[in-house]
Write a protein that holds these residues in place. Sequence first.
Motif, PDB file in Angstrom:
ATOM      1  N   VAL A  35      53.083  30.611 -31.352  1.00  0.00           N
ATOM      2  CA  VAL A  35      53.389  29.547 -30.403  1.00  0.00           C
ATOM      3  C   VAL A  35      52.240  28.551 -30.267  1.00  0.00           C
ATOM      4  CG1 VAL A  35      55.109  30.870 -29.123  1.00  0.00           C
ATOM      5  CG2 VAL A  35      52.703  30.954 -28.410  1.00  0.00           C
ATOM      6  N   GLY A  36      51.045  28.951 -30.703  1.00  0.00           N
ATOM      7  CA  GLY A  36      49.920  28.033 -30.600  1.00  0.00           C
ATOM      8  C   GLY A  36      48.712  28.498 -31.381  1.00  0.00           C
ATOM      9  N   ILE A  37      47.912  27.517 -31.800  1.00  0.00           N
ATOM     10  CA  ILE A  37      46.630  27.788 -32.452  1.00  0.00           C
ATOM     11  C   ILE A  37      45.618  26.837 -31.826  1.00  0.00           C
ATOM     12  CG2 ILE A  37      45.348  27.974 -34.610  1.00  0.00           C
ATOM     13  CD1 ILE A  37      48.044  28.156 -36.088  1.00  0.00           C
ATOM     14  N   PHE A  38      44.546  27.404 -31.292  1.00  0.00           N
ATOM     15  CA  PHE A  38      43.499  26.649 -30.610  1.00  0.00           C
ATOM     16  C   PHE A  38      42.229  26.730 -31.454  1.00  0.00           C
ATOM     17  CE2 PHE A  38      40.600  26.162 -26.772  1.00  0.00           C
ATOM     18  CZ  PHE A  38      40.994  24.866 -26.475  1.00  0.00           C
ATOM     19  N   TYR A 111      46.746  26.253 -21.296  1.00  0.00           N
ATOM     20  CA  TYR A 111      47.653  27.045 -20.459  1.00  0.00           C
ATOM     21  C   TYR A 111      48.914  26.261 -20.127  1.00  0.00           C
ATOM     22  CZ  TYR A 111      43.315  29.675 -19.608  1.00  0.00           C
ATOM     23  OH  TYR A 111      42.152  30.380 -19.735  1.00  0.00           O
ATOM     24  N   SER A 112      48.745  25.008 -19.782  1.00  0.00           N
ATOM     25  CA  SER A 112      49.889  24.161 -19.447  1.00  0.00           C
ATOM     26  C   SER A 112      50.815  23.980 -20.648  1.00  0.00           C
ATOM     27  CB  SER A 112      49.387  22.805 -18.949  1.00  0.00           C
ATOM     28  OG  SER A 112      50.454  21.953 -18.680  1.00  0.00           O
ATOM     29  N   PRO A 118      55.148  31.203 -23.286  1.00  0.00           N
ATOM     30  CA  PRO A 118      53.881  31.937 -23.257  1.00  0.00           C
ATOM     31  C   PRO A 118      53.829  33.031 -24.330  1.00  0.00           C
ATOM     32  CG  PRO A 118      55.244  32.565 -21.402  1.00  0.00           C
ATOM     33  CD  PRO A 118      55.948  31.447 -22.096  1.00  0.00           C
ATOM     34  N   PRO A 119      52.646  33.216 -24.899  1.00  0.00           N
ATOM     35  CA  PRO A 119      52.499  34.263 -25.911  1.00  0.00           C
ATOM     36  C   PRO A 119      52.470  35.648 -25.272  1.00  0.00           C
ATOM     37  CG  PRO A 119      50.385  33.231 -25.521  1.00  0.00           C
ATOM     38  CD  PRO A 119      51.409  32.455 -24.730  1.00  0.00           C
ATOM     39  N   ASP A 120      52.926  36.620 -26.034  1.00  0.00           N
ATOM     40  CA  ASP A 120      52.780  38.009 -25.618  1.00  0.00           C
ATOM     41  C   ASP A 120      51.359  38.499 -25.890  1.00  0.00           C
ATOM     42  OD1 ASP A 120      55.591  38.434 -24.913  1.00  0.00           O
ATOM     43  OD2 ASP A 120      55.957  38.258 -27.075  1.00  0.00           O
TER      44      ASP A 120
END
Length: 125
Positions: A35-38, A111-112, A118-120
Amino acid sequence: MKVAYILATNLASTTKLASMILPQLEQNKHGADVVGIFFFDDNLFCLRTGDPIGERLAAVAKAQNILLMVCDQCAVRRNLAEGTFDQCGSGQVKPQGLVEGVAAGCFPQLYSALAGSPPDYVITL
């Protein structure tokens, strides 16, 4: 299962992401929904416009609805964002010279951005 990755260690983007995670995502064989990569520190450089890793990742992210976000302070330090250090963490820093779809921010923006899916698990590499 949904996961988010934080690329915080040296070469995480060119070893773990580019040679393991990205090929699996491209082949739809990763085994989890990303769901995301930071991106922190020099890991941002793979997202520069024209970089083969970044261009491939941008295409996968668009197709699979994966958030790509760079640390705003890291991006300002590397001239990959418009803004000042005083603006970091506020959502006012804008990425520049990066592949399509990349956002810049700090943890409040992360976070927003992930709140709707949201990731597990959050995995730091």
